[in-house]
Design a protein around this motif. Structure first.
Motif, short mmCIF file in Angstrom:
data_model
loop_
_atom_site.label_atom_id
_atom_site.label_comp_id
_atom_site.label_asym_id
_atom_site.label_seq_id
_atom_site.Cartn_x
_atom_site.Cartn_y
_atom_site.Cartn_z
N PRO A 1 0.82 -1.21 0.00
CA PRO A 1 0.00 0.00 0.00
C PRO A 1 0.86 1.26 0.00
O PRO A 1 2.05 1.24 0.31
CB PRO A 1 -0.80 -0.13 1.31
CG PRO A 1 0.07 -0.98 2.20
CD PRO A 1 0.78 -1.93 1.29
N GLY A 2 0.22 2.36 -0.38
CA GLY A 2 0.86 3.67 -0.29
C GLY A 2 1.77 4.02 -1.44
O GLY A 2 2.48 5.03 -1.39
N GLN A 3 1.75 3.24 -2.51
CA GLN A 3 2.61 3.53 -3.66
C GLN A 3 1.90 4.41 -4.67
O GLN A 3 0.68 4.37 -4.80
CB GLN A 3 3.00 2.24 -4.38
CG GLN A 3 3.83 1.28 -3.59
CD GLN A 3 4.18 0.06 -4.43
OE1 GLN A 3 5.05 0.10 -5.29
NE2 GLN A 3 3.50 -1.04 -4.17
N GLN A 4 2.68 5.19 -5.38
CA GLN A 4 2.20 5.90 -6.55
C GLN A 4 2.55 5.08 -7.79
O GLN A 4 3.72 5.00 -8.16
CB GLN A 4 2.83 7.29 -6.66
CG GLN A 4 2.21 8.35 -5.77
CD GLN A 4 2.77 9.72 -6.11
OE1 GLN A 4 3.96 9.98 -6.00
NE2 GLN A 4 1.89 10.61 -6.54
N ILE A 5 1.56 4.47 -8.38
CA ILE A 5 1.80 3.67 -9.58
C ILE A 5 1.39 4.53 -10.77
O ILE A 5 0.21 4.65 -11.11
CB ILE A 5 1.01 2.36 -9.56
CG1 ILE A 5 1.23 1.61 -8.24
CG2 ILE A 5 1.41 1.49 -10.75
CD1 ILE A 5 2.67 1.23 -7.97
N ILE A 6 2.39 5.15 -11.38
CA ILE A 6 2.15 6.09 -12.48
C ILE A 6 2.82 5.56 -13.74
O ILE A 6 4.03 5.31 -13.74
CB ILE A 6 2.72 7.48 -12.13
CG1 ILE A 6 2.07 8.01 -10.86
CG2 ILE A 6 2.53 8.45 -13.29
CD1 ILE A 6 2.70 9.29 -10.35
N TYR B 1 7.87 4.81 -10.53
CA TYR B 1 8.65 4.63 -9.31
C TYR B 1 8.85 3.15 -8.98
O TYR B 1 9.10 2.79 -7.83
CB TYR B 1 7.95 5.33 -8.14
CG TYR B 1 7.68 6.79 -8.40
CD1 TYR B 1 8.73 7.70 -8.47
CD2 TYR B 1 6.38 7.25 -8.61
CE1 TYR B 1 8.49 9.04 -8.74
CE2 TYR B 1 6.13 8.59 -8.88
CZ TYR B 1 7.18 9.48 -8.94
OH TYR B 1 6.94 10.81 -9.20
N GLY B 2 8.75 2.31 -10.00
CA GLY B 2 8.86 0.88 -9.76
C GLY B 2 7.52 0.31 -9.30
O GLY B 2 6.51 1.01 -9.20
N LEU B 3 7.53 -0.98 -9.01
CA LEU B 3 6.33 -1.67 -8.55
C LEU B 3 6.73 -2.60 -7.41
O LEU B 3 7.27 -3.68 -7.64
CB LEU B 3 5.69 -2.46 -9.69
CG LEU B 3 4.41 -3.22 -9.36
CD1 LEU B 3 3.29 -2.25 -9.00
CD2 LEU B 3 3.98 -4.11 -10.53
N HIS B 4 6.48 -2.16 -6.19
CA HIS B 4 6.94 -2.89 -5.01
C HIS B 4 5.83 -3.82 -4.50
O HIS B 4 4.73 -3.37 -4.17
CB HIS B 4 7.38 -1.92 -3.92
CG HIS B 4 8.51 -1.04 -4.37
ND1 HIS B 4 9.83 -1.46 -4.37
CD2 HIS B 4 8.51 0.22 -4.90
CE1 HIS B 4 10.59 -0.49 -4.85
NE2 HIS B 4 9.83 0.53 -5.18
#
Length: 457
Positions: free
Chosen positions: A426-431, A444-447
């Protein structure tokens, strides 16, 4: 300020509403994909916009794509801007070359990419994906974008060059990323500085290109010295002859090898990255995929023969590439006046075909923003207009490795879905990012967190 696009005759091309003297430059730089989608939705099948002073036409119908890429393929080339961006990196490889050179090279290389030949690489694809997942600890957090890049780079290194580049993925990956960032810099700049100017960007790019070229030349030299008659693509390129019996020069081999190396891992890695992202957001689809894989494979590694028994797995991959196609855009420049459908284009007119927009047309794909692998259920896929879905392009310049990429993505998806589950942190910016690569990647990658799976049916 709204301007229309006048054609030589015929209907007027709808113009996107632009209020700046620089056209849509700012909007493109802010969010390229959102801007292009807005143009498509406002103008329909075809629309004009400006990038600074440069007029562009967005083609957004299957009929116009067919007209441009198939019927009138010889009336267009990639144009000066594309050559300026790609040739310093890829030389005169298949992606960059034009005219007779492109036709000659494609004819020489096409047999190596036939399905009956690439089947031989299936085992290698599975072995490398199994090797990669074995290093992932249960509960660990990974940048899945980076991991997919590493495993596909290793696969391509083996099938192209019969060499193991797994230990070099950081170095090679860094060099490739810098080279691709240079391409995007050229494409997004009106007055890019020549590569020989002593800027920090140019210095890093030249170093990256030097590393890539040295690695390519070393592999060529080693293969010639060994006298081996291998089945990898480098061996095929070294043996290849044209109709007159002439061989490729070392420079042409390097250009083709580097083109295949870049395209051969970049597109599949991007497709798989977005697939895991979409599956993590749709647990019902994820569960259906894993049930198919578990039922068919019963815990063993997949083979090429299993793929026909894994149709839903392929549907998932295709749907992921519909929403996040590997190619950002196909750009062509008219070599002479040409008529596309009812529209007459001038010589020098630049057209753009964007899979991201055309694959979101609701008349082609119901509920187009929804991740729905049943879009590619056999009957639904058969009912699609022929050029409504083009993740690999179309016409005589369709990606030569499209069968390779689909087989690789299918096998890797089946292998990894059976072994692990990915959970989105959670809390990621998936752009979606189009600024630094030639594909669409998460900015910003995909964690994601890894959960190792036992066998479950």
């Amino acid at each position: 300020m709204k301007t229309g696009a006048e054609t030589l005759s015929g209907p007027r091309i709808p113009a996107f509403n632009e209020r700046s003297l620089l056209g849509s430059l700012a909007a493109i730089r802010e969010d390229r994909l959102a801007f292009l989608l807005a143009v498509a939705r406002q103008t329909g099948d075809i629309g004009s916009f400006r990038v600074g002073p440069v007029p562009m036409l967005l083609l957004n119908s299957s009929e116009l794509v067919h007209a441009a890429l198939v019927e009138h393929a010889n009336d267009f080339d990639k144009g000066f801007i594309m050559r300026r961006a790609f040739r310093p990196v890829l030389g005169e490889g298949l992606f960059s070359s034009e005219g007779e050179l492109h036709r000659r090279q494609r004819k020489i290389m096409a047999p190596a990419f036939q399905p009956r030949h690439i089947v031989n690489y299936a085992q290698t694809m599975v072995e490398y994906s199994e090797r990669a997942q074995q290093t992932w600890r249960d509960g660990a957090t990974l940048d899945v974008s980076r991991e997919m890049m590493a495993v596909t780079m290793s696969i391509v290194g083996n099938v192209l060059f019969q060499t193991d580049v797994l230990a070099e993925t950081d170095e090679l990956g860094g060099a490739l990323s810098l080279s691709l960032a240079y391409i995007n810099y050229i494409l997004s700049s009106f007055f890019p500085l020549p590569l020989n100017w002593p800027t920090e960007r140019n210095k890093q790019t030249r170093q990256a290109l030097d590393l890539l070229n040295r690695r390519m030349q070393k592999m060529i030299d080693e293969r010639r010295a060994s006298g081996e008659n291998g089945d990898d693509f480098l061996s095929i390129l070294l043996r290849a002859r044209d109709e007159d019996g002439a061989r490729m020069s070392d420079q042409q081999i390097k250009d083709e090898a580097l083109t295949l190396f870049v395209a051969g891992h970049e597109t599949t890695a991007a497709a798989l990255t977005w697939t895991w992202f979409l599956l993590a957001q749709h647990p019902d689809i994820y569960q259906r995929l894993q049930h198919e894989v578990d039922t068919v494979l019963q815990g063993r590694s997949p083979t090429y023969a299993d793929l026909s028994q894994l149709p839903y797995t392929l549907q998932v991959l295709k749907e992921s590439m519909r929403l996040y196609p590997p190619s950002i855009a196909l750009i062509r420049v008219a070599l002479r006046p040409v008529k596309l459908g009812p529209y007459h284009l001038r010589k020098g007119q630049t057209i753009m075909i964007v899979p991201y927009t055309i694959q979101r047309r609701p008349d082609y794909f119901p509920n187009p923003e929804q991740f729905d692998p049943d879009h590619f259920q056999a009957e639904n896929e058969a009912g699609l207009p022929r050029f409504a879905y083009l993740p690999f392009g179309a016409g005589p310049r369709i990606c030569i490795g499209n069968h390779f990429a689909l087989m690789e993505g299918h096998l890797l998806l089946a292998t990894l879905a059976q072994r692990v589950s990915f959970t989105l942190l959670p809390g990621q910016q998936i752009i979606p990012d189009t600024d630094k690569t030639i594909t669409i990647r998460p900015k910003y990658g995909l964690h994601m967190q890894i959960k190792r799976r036992g066998r479950s049916i």
